[in-house]
Design a protein around this motif. Structure first.
Motif, PDB file in Angstrom:
ATOM      1  N   ALA A   1       1.652   6.945  -6.434  1.00 23.50           N
ATOM      2  CA  ALA A   1       0.226   7.589  -7.208  1.00 23.50           C
ATOM      3  C   ALA A   1       0.731   9.368  -6.897  1.00 23.50           C
ATOM      4  O   ALA A   1       1.075  10.017  -7.692  1.00 23.50           O
ATOM      5  CB  ALA A   1      -0.762   7.072  -6.175  1.00 23.50           C
ATOM      6  N   ASP A   2       1.527   9.492  -6.061  1.00 24.21           N
ATOM      7  CA  ASP A   2       2.090  10.535  -5.742  1.00 24.21           C
ATOM      8  C   ASP A   2       3.231  11.060  -7.296  1.00 24.21           C
ATOM      9  O   ASP A   2       3.509  12.014  -7.202  1.00 24.21           O
ATOM     10  CB  ASP A   2       3.217  11.338  -4.189  1.00 24.21           C
TER      11      ASP A   2
ATOM     12  N   SER B   1       1.109  11.633 -10.031  1.00 19.50           N
ATOM     13  CA  SER B   1       1.066  12.952  -9.785  1.00 19.50           C
ATOM     14  C   SER B   1       1.608  14.262 -10.147  1.00 19.50           C
ATOM     15  O   SER B   1       1.497  15.176 -10.453  1.00 19.50           O
ATOM     16  CB  SER B   1      -0.078  13.469  -8.771  1.00 19.50           C
TER      17      SER B   1
ATOM     18  N   ASP C   1       0.919   3.911  -3.027  1.00 16.98           N
ATOM     19  CA  ASP C   1       0.603   5.546  -2.544  1.00 16.98           C
ATOM     20  C   ASP C   1       2.301   6.858  -3.022  1.00 16.98           C
ATOM     21  O   ASP C   1       1.904   7.628  -3.536  1.00 16.98           O
ATOM     22  CB  ASP C   1       0.738   5.722  -0.303  1.00 16.98           C
ATOM     23  N   ARG C   2       2.929   5.375  -3.211  1.00 21.61           N
ATOM     24  CA  ARG C   2       4.545   6.588  -3.354  1.00 21.61           C
ATOM     25  C   ARG C   2       4.374   6.570  -5.039  1.00 21.61           C
ATOM     26  O   ARG C   2       4.921   7.894  -5.517  1.00 21.61           O
ATOM     27  CB  ARG C   2       5.797   5.652  -3.316  1.00 21.61           C
TER      28      ARG C   2
ATOM     29  N   GLU D   1       0.857  -0.807   0.148  1.00 20.24           N
ATOM     30  CA  GLU D   1       0.312   0.261  -0.148  1.00 20.24           C
ATOM     31  C   GLU D   1       1.294   1.469   0.122  1.00 20.24           C
ATOM     32  O   GLU D   1       0.657   1.826  -0.773  1.00 20.24           O
ATOM     33  CB  GLU D   1      -0.683  -0.179   1.399  1.00 20.24           C
ATOM     34  N   ALA D   2       1.971   1.434   0.597  1.00 18.60           N
ATOM     35  CA  ALA D   2       3.147   2.414   0.954  1.00 18.60           C
ATOM     36  C   ALA D   2       3.278   2.459  -0.747  1.00 18.60           C
ATOM     37  O   ALA D   2       3.970   3.893  -1.320  1.00 18.60           O
ATOM     38  CB  ALA D   2       3.873   2.096   2.465  1.00 18.60           C
TER      39      ALA D   2
END
Length: 272
Positions: free
Chosen positions: A128-129, A132, A125-126, A121-122
């Motif tokens: 996705a960041d 973006s 998220d990384r 999950e981390a």
């Protein structure tokens, strides 16, 4: 510490199961002990309880599997017939439970499942960041000017001040003023709205020095952008010759009379 506690719990559970073979009085307390051990074990393993929602039920089920199995074996011991074969089968089941719990170590396995899910999950998220934070820049034109390159990479980027726009032409009107023609990047579509406030913040200049207006003779796909103080038109020079003097006199003394020709004479000293 957890490893020693798990080994001790396995040995204690095996002893309780063995006691259930010889007396029904062990069944109730044994089931209660199994449930209590499972609850206390989960309470001291916050990683399992904080696991992502999609994997938390699995981690809890893995951790509580030996406790659930022990409770079921105790119930089975009470319901099983009191025969030699049944006793041997029950002893085999207890041995299998003990060996599987000792080797597999469900508590550690449950923590590993939760930890692996947290890491995945981390990482998601990384990623996705990173995606973006990556700004999409329109494709580069080999023949574009420096001004067009600046507009494309700083102003017309996706999510920028004026996305889907291009700098068609620009001209420096004065040292303090630049005029530019901005067009829509997609033919046939009107020019997207350009935020004067955001452009003002980007250029660090007052909003009243930024003007966006239609281009005479063109459609809504292009706009004229004027940045800076526009030069003031030069005032016409005031004439100080004979025509100006006569025009001032004619306003009151001889309206409608036009001066055709003027001759200058030197006045003699005795007339002055």
């Amino acid at each position: 510490m957890r490893a020693e506690a798990g080994r001790f719990a396995t040995a204690a559970g095996s002893a309780v199961l063995a006691g259930g073979l010889v007396g029904d009085s062990v069944t109730g307390p044994g089931i209660l002990a199994a449930v209590t051990a499972a609850g206390l074990g989960l309470a001291v393993n916050p990683r399992i309880l904080r696991a992502p929602s999609y994997v938390k039920p699995t981690a809890i089920a893995v951790y509580a599997a030996p406790h659930t199995g022990a409770a079921l074996i105790l119930v089975g011991e009470r319901l099983a017939p009191d025969t030699g074969v049944s006793l041997l089968v029950q002893m085999g089941v207890i041995a299998a439970w003990t060996g599987a719990t000792w080797v597999i170590r469900p508590g550690r396995l449950a923590r590993q499942v939760a930890e692996e899910a947290e890491l995945q999950e981390a990482e998601a998220d990384r990623t996705a960041d990173d995606d973006s934070s990556t700004v999409a820049v329109p494709a580069e034109d080999p023949g574009e000017s420096e001004a067009a390159h600046w507009w494309r990479t700083q102003i017309a980027v996706e999510g920028g001040i004026a996305p889907a726009t291009v700098l068609l032409a620009h001209q420096r009107v004065s040292q303090q003023c630049v005029a530019a023609v901005i067009g829509s990047a997609q033919h046939g579509l009107p020019l997207p709205d350009i935020s004067k406030a955001r452009l003002s913040a980007h250029l660090d200049m007052p909003e009243d020095l930024i003007d966006i207006q239609p281009v005479p003779g063109r459609g809504a796909g292009v706009r004229l952008l004027v940045i800076g103080s526009r030069p003031k038109p030069a005032e016409p020079e005031q004439s100080t010759g004979d025509e100006a003097v006569w025009a001032e006199i004619a306003k009151t003394a001889m309206p409608g009379v036009e001066l055709i020709e003027a001759t200058t004479y030197k006045i003699r000293d005795e007339l002055t």
